[in-house]
Design a protein around this motif. Structure first.
Motif, PDB file in Angstrom:
ATOM      1  N   GLN A 162       0.824  -1.216   0.000  1.00  0.00           N
ATOM      2  CA  GLN A 162       0.000   0.000   0.000  1.00  0.00           C
ATOM      3  C   GLN A 162       0.854   1.261   0.000  1.00  0.00           C
ATOM      4  O   GLN A 162       0.339   2.362  -0.226  1.00  0.00           O
ATOM      5  N   GLN A 216       3.437   1.818  -2.061  1.00  0.00           N
ATOM      6  CA  GLN A 216       4.159   1.931  -3.321  1.00  0.00           C
ATOM      7  C   GLN A 216       3.682   3.095  -4.175  1.00  0.00           C
ATOM      8  O   GLN A 216       4.360   3.471  -5.130  1.00  0.00           O
ATOM      9  N   ASP A 217       2.540   3.663  -3.834  1.00  0.00           N
ATOM     10  CA  ASP A 217       2.016   4.793  -4.587  1.00  0.00           C
ATOM     11  C   ASP A 217       2.945   6.003  -4.451  1.00  0.00           C
ATOM     12  O   ASP A 217       3.491   6.279  -3.375  1.00  0.00           O
ATOM     13  N   ALA A 275      -6.962   0.884 -11.297  1.00  0.00           N
ATOM     14  CA  ALA A 275      -7.148   2.177 -10.650  1.00  0.00           C
ATOM     15  C   ALA A 275      -8.358   2.885 -11.257  1.00  0.00           C
ATOM     16  O   ALA A 275      -8.592   2.826 -12.467  1.00  0.00           O
ATOM     17  N   GLN A 282      -8.589   7.863  -8.805  1.00  0.00           N
ATOM     18  CA  GLN A 282      -7.280   7.493  -8.273  1.00  0.00           C
ATOM     19  C   GLN A 282      -6.161   7.928  -9.214  1.00  0.00           C
ATOM     20  O   GLN A 282      -5.105   8.383  -8.763  1.00  0.00           O
ATOM     21  N   ARG A 283      -6.381   7.793 -10.516  1.00  0.00           N
ATOM     22  CA  ARG A 283      -5.358   8.222 -11.476  1.00  0.00           C
ATOM     23  C   ARG A 283      -5.150   9.728 -11.422  1.00  0.00           C
ATOM     24  O   ARG A 283      -4.015  10.212 -11.504  1.00  0.00           O
ATOM     25  N   ASP A 328      -3.301  10.590  -8.297  1.00  0.00           N
ATOM     26  CA  ASP A 328      -1.895  10.233  -8.435  1.00  0.00           C
ATOM     27  C   ASP A 328      -1.140  11.300  -9.221  1.00  0.00           C
ATOM     28  O   ASP A 328      -0.034  11.704  -8.848  1.00  0.00           O
TER      29      ASP A 328
END
Length: 260
Positions: free
Chosen positions: A43, A45-46, A225, A229-230, A233
Motif C-alpha cells: 500500500q 508503493q504509490d 485504478a 485514483q489516477r 496520483d
C-alpha cells in the motif's frame, strides 16, 4: 454437435483426458498466497504516499533540529493520514480476496456423471465440457450446463442473479439471447438444486463458467485504478514535487539564517 458427446453414454476416459489437457481442471483460478505484511507494505508503493512519507521525514527532521514543540505534531499528523490510507487499501483488497475465496467455497466437491455408459461419482474438478452430469435435489451444480432432462427441477441462483426464490428449469430452447436469470434451460456452477432432478451436458468449466467470470471481474477490480485514483496520483506527483522543493528551500533558509 460442438461438444461431441453422447447423451446416453457420455464421454470415454480417453476423451476426458484429452479435454482435461485442453480446458484444464474445473476449478476457479487461484493465486499464490501473499503474506499479510507484504500486502500491507504494498500500500506504500504509490508515488503520493512515498512523497508524504518524505514530507513526514522532513517535518520530523525540522522538529529534531529546532525542538520548538513537545512532539513533532505535523509529522505525526501526516504519518497518521498515510497509515489510515494504507489500512483502508489493505482492508479493501482483503475483502476482494475474501469474495473470491467465498466463490471458490461454493464450488461442488464431487459430482455424478455418465462416462462410458456408466454412472460415476467423481471429483468435480475433473469434469470437462461435454460431460453428462446428473443432478439431484440438494446437489451443488458442479459446472455450467445445458439441460437434457428435467423433472420438476428447480435451482437457487441468488449468488448469480440475486433472485431470492428458486428458479424452475426445463429443456425448452430459448427463442433468443436472454439475460442470465431467464436462461431456464441452463444450470450454473455454484448454484444448488432445491427440488426435482435432471440431466445436463456441461458447456463450461472453471473460469469459463458464469461464476468464474465473476471471480475474474473481482480480481481485475483489485488492481485497476479508478479515474479518480489516477487523477489523484497525477496531482499528488505535482504537489509532492512542489512541497519537497519548498521544504528544501525552508531548510536551507533556516540553516543560513541561524549561521549568519
Amino acid at each position: 454437435a460442438v461438444l461431441r458427446t453422447d447423451p446416453r453414454h457420455g464421454l470415454t476416459d480417453a476423451e476426458v483426458r484429452s479435454r482435461l489437457e485442453e480446458y484444464g481442471r474445473n476449478e476457479l483460478a487461484t493465486e499464490k498466497a501473499i503474506p499479510a505484511w507484504r500486502r500491507f507494505l504494498a500500500q506504500f508503493q504509490d508515488v503520493l504516499v512515498i512523497l508524504l512519507l518524505i514530507a513526514t521525514g522532513i517535518s520530523a527532521g525540522l522538529w529534531a533540529y529546532e525542538r520548538d514543540a513537545a512532539l513533532p505534531y505535523e509529522a505525526l499528523a501526516i504519518l497518521a493520514v498515510v497509515l489510515l490510507n494504507a489500512t483502508l487499501g489493505y482492508v479493501q483488497q482483503a475483502r476482494a480476496e475474501a469474495a473470491v475465496a467465498a466463490l471458490r467455497a461454493m464450488s461442488a466437491a464431487d459430482a455424478a456423471v455418465i462416462r462410458n455408459g456408466e454412472r460415476r461419482s467423481i471429483p468435480a474438478a475433473e469434469i470437462v465440457p461435454g460431460d453428462i452430469i446428473l443432478i439431484e435435489e440438494g446437489d451443488t451444480i458442479p459446472a455450467d450446463g445445458r439441460l437434457l432432462e428435467s423433472a420438476a427441477l428447480q435451482t437457487a441462483e441468488a449468488a448469480l442473479t440475486g433472485e431470492s426464490l428458486p428458479v424452475s428449469k426445463d429443456t425448452d430452447a430459448l427463442a433468443e439471447d436472454v439475460a442470465l436469470g431467464d436462461r431456464h434451460n441452463m444450470v450454473f456452477s455454484g448454484t444448488a438444486a432445491t427440488y426435482g432432478h435432471g440431466k445436463a451436458v456441461v458447456t463450461a468449466t472453471g473460469m469459463q463458467t458464469e461464476m468464474g467470470r465473476i471471480a475474474g471481474l473481482l480480481k481485475e477490480t483489485q488492481d485497476e485504478a479508478t479515474p479518480l485514483q489516477r487523477e489523484l496520483d497525477r496531482t499528488g506527483k505535482l504537489l509532492g514535487i512542489v512541497v519537497i522543493a519548498i521544504a528544501v528551500v525552508m531548510i536551507a533558509t533556516i540553516i543560513i539564517v541561524e549561521n549568519v
